[in-house]
Design an enzyme around this catalytic site. Structure first.
Site, PDB file in Angstrom:
ATOM      1  N   HIS A  69       2.675  17.022 -28.058  1.00  0.00           N
ATOM      2  CA  HIS A  69       2.545  15.604 -27.726  1.00  0.00           C
ATOM      3  C   HIS A  69       1.363  14.906 -28.395  1.00  0.00           C
ATOM      4  CE1 HIS A  69       5.689  16.399 -24.902  1.00  0.00           C
ATOM      5  NE2 HIS A  69       5.662  15.182 -24.427  1.00  0.00           N
ATOM      6  N   LYS A  93       8.062  23.089 -15.366  1.00  0.00           N
ATOM      7  CA  LYS A  93       7.200  21.967 -14.997  1.00  0.00           C
ATOM      8  C   LYS A  93       6.709  22.096 -13.556  1.00  0.00           C
ATOM      9  CE  LYS A  93       6.296  17.194 -15.372  1.00  0.00           C
ATOM     10  NZ  LYS A  93       6.588  15.915 -15.939  1.00  0.00           N
ATOM     11  N   GLU A 133      -3.702  17.250 -13.540  1.00  0.00           N
ATOM     12  CA  GLU A 133      -3.983  17.529 -14.956  1.00  0.00           C
ATOM     13  C   GLU A 133      -5.472  17.766 -15.229  1.00  0.00           C
ATOM     14  OE1 GLU A 133      -1.405  15.426 -17.643  1.00  0.00           O
ATOM     15  OE2 GLU A 133      -2.800  15.740 -19.302  1.00  0.00           O
ATOM     16  N   HIS A 180       2.458  11.416 -29.900  1.00  0.00           N
ATOM     17  CA  HIS A 180       1.978  10.085 -29.507  1.00  0.00           C
ATOM     18  C   HIS A 180       1.504   9.298 -30.724  1.00  0.00           C
ATOM     19  CE1 HIS A 180       1.395  11.584 -25.126  1.00  0.00           C
ATOM     20  NE2 HIS A 180       2.595  11.072 -25.314  1.00  0.00           N
ATOM     21  N   GLU A 215      12.361  18.284 -25.358  1.00  0.00           N
ATOM     22  CA  GLU A 215      11.485  18.597 -24.216  1.00  0.00           C
ATOM     23  C   GLU A 215      11.907  19.918 -23.555  1.00  0.00           C
ATOM     24  OE1 GLU A 215       8.701  17.203 -23.181  1.00  0.00           O
ATOM     25  OE2 GLU A 215       8.693  15.147 -23.941  1.00  0.00           O
ATOM     26  N   LYS A 263       3.841  11.700 -11.858  1.00  0.00           N
ATOM     27  CA  LYS A 263       3.078  10.748 -12.674  1.00  0.00           C
ATOM     28  C   LYS A 263       3.853   9.440 -12.727  1.00  0.00           C
ATOM     29  CE  LYS A 263       0.600  13.592 -16.069  1.00  0.00           C
ATOM     30  NZ  LYS A 263       0.558  13.957 -17.502  1.00  0.00           N
ATOM     31  N   ARG A 305      -1.893  21.706 -16.363  1.00  0.00           N
ATOM     32  CA  ARG A 305      -0.853  20.695 -16.600  1.00  0.00           C
ATOM     33  C   ARG A 305      -0.880  20.194 -18.042  1.00  0.00           C
ATOM     34  NH1 ARG A 305       1.684  16.166 -12.543  1.00  0.00           N
ATOM     35  NH2 ARG A 305       3.170  15.339 -14.051  1.00  0.00           N
ATOM     36  N   ASN A 342       1.786  19.157 -22.491  1.00  0.00           N
ATOM     37  CA  ASN A 342       1.635  18.256 -23.640  1.00  0.00           C
ATOM     38  C   ASN A 342       1.816  18.969 -24.980  1.00  0.00           C
ATOM     39  OD1 ASN A 342       1.190  16.016 -22.052  1.00  0.00           O
ATOM     40  ND2 ASN A 342      -1.010  16.399 -21.918  1.00  0.00           N
ATOM     41  N   ARG A 379       0.824  -1.239   0.000  1.00  0.00           N
ATOM     42  CA  ARG A 379       0.000   0.000   0.000  1.00  0.00           C
ATOM     43  C   ARG A 379       0.844   1.270   0.000  1.00  0.00           C
ATOM     44  NH1 ARG A 379      -3.309  -2.747   3.810  1.00  0.00           N
ATOM     45  NH2 ARG A 379      -5.067  -3.712   2.757  1.00  0.00           N
ATOM     46  N   HIS A 387      10.786   9.187 -28.507  1.00  0.00           N
ATOM     47  CA  HIS A 387       9.813  10.154 -27.993  1.00  0.00           C
ATOM     48  C   HIS A 387      10.183  11.622 -28.264  1.00  0.00           C
ATOM     49  CE1 HIS A 387       6.691  11.821 -25.488  1.00  0.00           C
ATOM     50  NE2 HIS A 387       7.595  12.482 -24.796  1.00  0.00           N
TER      51      HIS A 387
HETATM   52  N1  GLY Z   1       4.878  14.746 -19.183  1.00  0.00           N
HETATM   53  C1  GLY Z   1       3.819  15.616 -18.911  1.00  0.00           C
HETATM   54  C2  GLY Z   1       3.406  15.675 -17.484  1.00  0.00           C
HETATM   55  O1  GLY Z   1       4.108  15.191 -16.626  1.00  0.00           O
HETATM   56  O2  GLY Z   1       2.373  16.184 -17.181  1.00  0.00           O
END
Ligand code: GLY
Length: 340
Positions: free
Chosen positions: A233, A212, A222, A237, A170, A128, A226, A230, A106, A248
Site C-alpha cells: 500500500h 484481517k 494500528e 497510495h 487484496e 476503520k 495492523r 498495508n 454522538r 485501488h
Molecule cells: N485496510 C487496512 C486496515 O484496515 O487496516
C-alpha cells in the site's frame, strides 16, 4: 445464525446470503439505508422495506460535505438515537456511513452489507471509518466497529470484471501476509474460475477476512501488527495520487510486486517466491508495472501525511504467508525502490 467471525467482541462478520440474513438481524428496528442509486436498483427486493439516503459514487464523494449531507437528511427524516444505519455498497459507502454513524447524535448503531470484493475482503471489516481531506486519504475518521458485516459472495456476480480483479489483489495481499495454503490454491486458479466457482470464491473471501480479523484482534488501532495489512500500500497510495487511471486494487497489485522486488534485492525474500507472487498477480490479469516513473512515486511516498517524522513503516514479505513491518528513513526510499 452464528457469525463466521467476531471482531473485538463487538462486531459479527457473516459470509452468507444477505437476503436470508438481513431481515433477522434488523428485525423490529428503524433502519435507514445509505447506498447509491445503482445498488438500490440492483437489490430492490432486499432494500425495499427500509428508508433510504442515496449518495453518489466514487472516491470524490468521500468528503466531509457528503457526511454533512447525510446528517442533514437524517435530521430531516427525524432519525433518533435508536435508528440503525445500514451501509449497502463498497468501501467508500461503508467508510462514510460508519463515520456518520459514529458521530450522529454522538453515535448510533450501524452495519454493512458489502457488495464489492474489495469491500468484503478489506474495507468493511475492522472498524476503520472516515473520509478524505484535500486529496489526502482517510485524514478524518475514527475506529468504531459495525454491529455486523454481511459479505455475500453471490452479490459479486454483478461486479464489473475490472473491479473483481482489483478486489482479488487484496485477497492475494492477505494470503501473502498470513495464508500460504490459500495462496497456493489461488496459484492454480483463473479469474473465470473464481467468478464461476462459488465455493472457491467464498473460500478466498473467508481467507482474507480471517487474516484481517486475526490481525485486528491483536491490534485494532494500528499501533503495530495492523500495519501488516498495508502490504503493497505504500507504493499503491503514491500511484493513486499520481495516476487516477489506476484503481485501488490495481495499484495494490503493482505495489505488492514492487515491494517483493525490494525485499529480494535486500535479501529478505527469495527470488523464487517473488516470481510466484508476480505470476499469480499476472495470471489474474492485474498490472505489475507502475504507470508512472518510479522516481515520481518515490517522491510522493515521502510526502505521506500519516508517516511519523522522517520515517515510514514499510511492510515486507519474508516468505509467502509471513511478512514483517520495518521502520525505514524516508531518505532510503529511493535506494530501496529504484533498481540499480
Ligand atoms: N485496510 C487496512 C486496515 O484496515 O487496516
Amino acid at each position: 445464525m452464528n457469525p463466521d467471525f467476531t471482531v473485538r467482541a463487538a462486531s459479527r462478520v457473516y459470509i452468507a446470503s444477505a437476503m436470508e440474513l438481513l431481515p433477522r438481524l434488523v428485525e423490529g428496528r428503524r433502519v435507514v439505508v445509505v447506498t447509491d442509486a445503482t445498488i438500490d436498483r440492483l437489490y430492490q427486493e432486499l432494500l425495499s422495506p427500509y428508508e433510504k439516503i442515496l449518495i453518489g459514487r466514487g472516491e470524490t464523494i468521500k468528503t466531509l460535505q457528503t457526511v454533512e449531507q447525510i446528517i442533514r437528511r437524517l435530521v430531516a427524516l427525524g432519525a433518533d438515537r435508536e435508528c440503525f444505519l445500514l451501509a449497502v455498497g463498497g468501501g467508500i459507502i461503508s467508510d462514510i456511513t460508519g463515520f456518520v454513524a459514529s458521530i450522529y447524535m454522538r453515535g448510533v448503531r450501524f452495519g454493512f452489507i458489502s457488495t464489492t470484493l474489495l469491500g468484503q475482503v478489506d474495507a468493511s471489516v475492522g472498524g476503520k471509518n472516515g473520509v478524505n481531506l484535500d486529496g489526502y486519504k482517510n485524514m478524518v475518521g475514527c475506529f468504531t466497529q459495525p454491529e455486523f458485516v454481511i459479505c455475500d459472495p453471490a452479490m459479486l456476480r454483478t461486479l464489473p470484471e475490472r473491479e473483481f480483479r482489483a478486489g482479488m489483489a487484496e485477497v492475494i495481499k492477505a494470503t501473502i501476509i498470513a495464508d500460504e495454503p490459500m495462496f497456493r490454491r489461488l496459484e492454480g486458479a483463473t479469474i473465470e474460475e473464481l467468478r464461476r466457482d462459488h465455493e472457491l470464491l467464498a473460500a478466498a473471501v473467508r481467507s482474507a477476512v480471517r487474516v484481517k480479523v486475526e490481525i485486528v484482534e491483536r491490534d485494532e488501532r494500528e499501533a503495530g501488527d495492523r500495519r501488516l495489512l498495508n502490504l503493497g500500500h505504500t507504493l499503491a497510495h503514491a500511484i493513486e495520487k499520481c495516476s487516477p487511471a489506476m484503481i485501488h486494487g490495481e495499484a495494490v497489485a503493482v505495489g505488492t510486486v514492487a515491494i517483493a522486488d525490494v525485499a529480494v534485492r535486500q535479501g529478505w525474500f527469495s527470488a523464487s517466491e517473488r516470481d510466484r507472487v508476480r505470476a499469480v498477480i499476472e495470471r489474474l490479469g492485474l498490472p505489475t508495472e507502475p504507470p508512472v516513473a518510479m522516481q515520481k512515486l518515490v517522491k510522493e511516498m515521502g510526502k505521506d501525511k500519516k508517516s511519523s517524522g522522517g520515517t515510514i513503516h514499510l511492510v515486507v514479505p519474508r516468505t509467502i504467508g509471513r511478512c514483517e513491518v520495518r521502520q525505514i528513513e524516508k531518505e532510503q526510499l529511493a535506494a530501496l525502490f529504484m533498481a540499480h
